[in-house]
Design an enzyme around this catalytic site. Sequence first.
Site, PDB file in Angstrom:
ATOM      1  N   TYR A   8      15.079  30.581   8.693  1.00 20.31           N
ATOM      2  CA  TYR A   8      13.814  31.220   9.077  1.00 20.31           C
ATOM      3  C   TYR A   8      13.674  31.284  10.589  1.00 20.31           C
ATOM      4  O   TYR A   8      14.022  30.327  11.288  1.00 20.31           O
ATOM      5  CB  TYR A   8      12.631  30.426   8.530  1.00 20.31           C
ATOM      6  CG  TYR A   8      12.390  30.622   7.057  1.00 20.31           C
ATOM      7  CD1 TYR A   8      12.015  31.868   6.545  1.00 20.31           C
ATOM      8  CD2 TYR A   8      12.514  29.549   6.176  1.00 20.31           C
ATOM      9  CE1 TYR A   8      11.784  32.030   5.195  1.00 20.31           C
ATOM     10  CE2 TYR A   8      12.279  29.709   4.820  1.00 20.31           C
ATOM     11  CZ  TYR A   8      11.919  30.954   4.338  1.00 20.31           C
ATOM     12  OH  TYR A   8      11.684  31.130   3.006  1.00 20.31           O
ATOM     13  N   LYS A  28       0.844  -1.206   0.000  1.00 23.16           N
ATOM     14  CA  LYS A  28       0.000   0.000   0.000  1.00 23.16           C
ATOM     15  C   LYS A  28       0.877   1.253   0.000  1.00 23.16           C
ATOM     16  O   LYS A  28       2.075   1.178   0.325  1.00 23.16           O
ATOM     17  CB  LYS A  28      -0.911  -0.022   1.231  1.00 23.16           C
ATOM     18  CG  LYS A  28      -0.161   0.027   2.551  1.00 23.16           C
ATOM     19  CD  LYS A  28      -1.073  -0.343   3.730  1.00 23.16           C
ATOM     20  CE  LYS A  28      -0.320  -0.276   5.044  1.00 23.16           C
ATOM     21  NZ  LYS A  28      -1.088  -0.863   6.149  1.00 23.16           N
TER      22      LYS A  28
HETATM   23  C1  LIG Z   1      -0.310  -1.803   6.904  1.00 22.41           C
HETATM   24  C2  LIG Z   1      -0.851  -3.098   7.321  1.00 22.41           C
HETATM   25  C3  LIG Z   1       0.001  -4.212   7.466  1.00 22.41           C
HETATM   26  C4  LIG Z   1       1.496  -4.123   7.394  1.00 22.41           C
HETATM   27  O1  LIG Z   1       1.983  -3.634   8.623  1.00 22.41           O
HETATM   28  P1  LIG Z   1       3.547  -3.450   8.927  1.00 22.41           P
HETATM   29  O2  LIG Z   1       3.583  -2.997  10.327  1.00 22.41           O
HETATM   30  O3  LIG Z   1       4.033  -2.407   7.978  1.00 22.41           O
HETATM   31  O4  LIG Z   1       4.207  -4.750   8.692  1.00 22.41           O
HETATM   32  C5  LIG Z   1      -0.586  -5.445   7.718  1.00 22.41           C
HETATM   33  N1  LIG Z   1      -1.936  -5.562   7.872  1.00 22.41           N
HETATM   34  C6  LIG Z   1      -2.757  -4.503   7.768  1.00 22.41           C
HETATM   35  C7  LIG Z   1      -4.219  -4.691   7.966  1.00 22.41           C
HETATM   36  C8  LIG Z   1      -2.251  -3.238   7.508  1.00 22.41           C
HETATM   37  O5  LIG Z   1      -3.081  -2.181   7.449  1.00 22.41           O
END
Ligand SMILES: *Cc1c(COP(=O)(O)O)cnc(C)c1O
Length: 377
Positions: free
Chosen positions: A264, A40
């Site tokens: 800044y 994702k």
């Molecule tokens: C993002 C996500 C993962 C992966 O989690 P990590 O901590 O990056 O390994 C797994 N399951 C779900 C439902 C997620 O939203």
Amino acid sequence: MTPYDGSLSELVIDLDAVARNWLALKSRLQAGADCAAVVKADAYGLGATRVSRKLYNQGCRHFFVAHATEAAEITPTLVDAATMATADRARIYLLNGPWVMAAQDMVAAGFIPVLNSLEDLRYWAGMVPGAAAILHIDTGMNRLGLSLDDLAAPDLADLLAKIDLRYVMSHLACADAPAHPLNALQRDRLNTAARLLKRPVRLSLANSAGILLGGDYHYDMVRPGCALYGINPAEGPNPMQGVVELKARIVQLRQIAAGETVGYGASYTVPPAQNNAIKTYATLSLGYADGFLRSLSGRGAVVIGGVVCPLVGRVSMDSVVADVSHLPQLPVTGDWVEVIGPHQLVDTVAEMAGTIGYEILTSLGRRYRRIYKGTDL
Ligand SMILES: *Cc1c(COP(=O)(O)O)cnc(C)c1O
């Protein structure tokens, strides 16, 4: 001076390291558990297409994204229309549910939604009977998923009979804290949910950190994300390999007199240097528009020739200033500095910024020259 080759900053992504991380996680799994990949948010900023292709070629067949656009992006590289029907086809799951596009279109595209509520389940079973889905049970995160009470719904058995239930999943809230009692509680609640469903189901619970909790968290599939990209899923030393190297060029070196301020808000005042030498600062081509968070103002550092150089003053949109006075040999304009890499891990930068490695990676900007190291195979 010779003009630079068009790039003031460079992001090197090591695909072979991603593969090694995936294989290392897979090798820890209890027999029978599949290792998926969470890609994702453009594979946490590193490029979902390249990462997915690499992992597919390593044997990964289960890919999780949040949005339909993300699924569409990786589809061409994973799903060959000609092999759509074969067992070796990659599965792409949509964590954020079935509502993002028309159900029929989702089925036609081959995307598999995660059903996050009873409402989702009723919708999916009603719109596209027989279509594949994952059922998400909430076991303590209280974010998404059916509650254990929902599993007592009188129409549940009918609904389940109308879908092609691939997995029943849940998500751990505290897997990065192995001693947290919620871990075992969530595992036990998932087991309870599986019993309440009164049918054989394949289960999935663990994210990256969950894998390290041990075999009784692996079930039939694990869903690592961060660990693939070199973020430390453990409490101690990082068992994963670094994947990202981020470098920026020095665009100017300046000697600044004691009492002057930098940046800044004039938040940093140049102190008197030792033995009356004047202090030297490097202005780097890196700013918050590149995802180098403004919260790193006065707290971050970069590494030059293996030596840590603290940042001074505020992070600007396109630049930030580092103190280089203490270097045994002063750098020159155009030199590269390490922002993320072997001397300064993603998690270190995150800690300085008051956030987590996930946010550092997913914030990485689009101005870097991106270089993929390693092969797609
Ligand atoms: C993002 C996500 C993962 C992966 O989690 P990590 O901590 O990056 O390994 C797994 N399951 C779900 C439902 C997620 O939203």
